[in-house]
Design a protein around this motif. Structure first.
Motif, mmCIF file in Angstrom:
data_model
loop_
_atom_site.group_PDB
_atom_site.id
_atom_site.type_symbol
_atom_site.label_atom_id
_atom_site.label_comp_id
_atom_site.label_asym_id
_atom_site.label_seq_id
_atom_site.Cartn_x
_atom_site.Cartn_y
_atom_site.Cartn_z
ATOM 1 N N ASN A 30 0.816 -1.211 0.000
ATOM 2 C CA ASN A 30 0.000 0.000 0.000
ATOM 3 C C ASN A 30 0.853 1.266 0.000
ATOM 4 N N GLU A 139 -5.159 -6.013 -11.400
ATOM 5 C CA GLU A 139 -6.471 -5.868 -10.767
ATOM 6 C C GLU A 139 -6.813 -7.103 -9.932
ATOM 7 N N GLU A 142 -4.890 -7.014 -6.683
ATOM 8 C CA GLU A 142 -5.475 -6.041 -5.753
ATOM 9 C C GLU A 142 -6.771 -6.570 -5.138
ATOM 10 N N ASN A 145 -6.056 -9.315 -2.644
ATOM 11 C CA ASN A 145 -5.533 -8.733 -1.409
ATOM 12 C C ASN A 145 -6.649 -8.182 -0.539
ATOM 13 N N LYS A 146 -7.606 -7.511 -1.147
ATOM 14 C CA LYS A 146 -8.720 -6.945 -0.385
ATOM 15 C C LYS A 146 -9.578 -8.045 0.222
#
Length: 178
Positions: A30, A139, A142, A145-146
């Motif tokens: 991040n 994408e 990401e 990861n979320k």
């Protein structure tokens, strides 16, 4: 809680080591994406990749260890829904602990960069540079990861609920030094 109702010291150590490495990789990821291009940003990307590869290796070891040894039993007061949720969350966490680093690895390769682990040796190039795939893999990395962040927070919340509200000893299965 008896010793037989705990994970092995090896499994406990791997669990917490992997947890710490994931948190560091997440924070570093991040931080680095918001930085302007600089030698520091490039170094952070290397550290992030090294952490990902290390997590992948430790998770593989942990999964093998977990498959070879029986997990301690859940507390008897856990209902069927809680057991299904706990098992499902653990399975999803394992899937994500493989999928997140692998998606980052393939994203890096699609972007045309090698992954040089610890600056010592290059990992195999399994796909050729592919600008079209690069965006999709970025994408995916990401999103995964979320999703992992949400599941980790759920995992922690459930462990704390069992410890402070249910007081059923569940957290002791994975607490170090007990």
């Amino acid at each position: 809680m008896a010793a037989t109702q705990r994970y092995s010291n090896f499994s406990i150590a791997l669990h917490w080591l992997i947890a710490v490495l994931i948190v560091i990789a997440f924070i570093l990821g991040n931080i680095m994406v918001d930085m302007r291009i600089s030698p520091s940003k490039l170094q952070y990307f290397s550290y992030h990749k090294w952490l990902g590869v290390t997590v992948l290796g430790f998770v593989a070891i942990r999964l093998i260890s977990r498959l070879l040894s029986k997990a301690p039993p859940y507390p008897t007061n856990m209902g069927k829904t809680q057991l299904l949720a706990a098992n499902g969350t653990h399975i999803l966490l394992y899937v994500l602990m493989f999928a997140v680093p692998l998606s980052g690895y393939f994203y890096t390769l699609a972007a045309g960069y090698p992954v040089v682990y610890l600056g010592l040796f290059e990992l195999p190039v399994l796909i050729a540079p592919n600008p079209e795939l690069k965006g999709t893999l970025k994408e995916l990395h990401e999103i995964l990861n979320k999703v992992m962040l949400v599941l980790v927070l759920l995992h922690v919340a459930a462990a704390l609920k069992h410890h402070f509200y249910d007081k059923d000893g569940l957290l002791n299965r994975m607490r170090p030094g007990r």
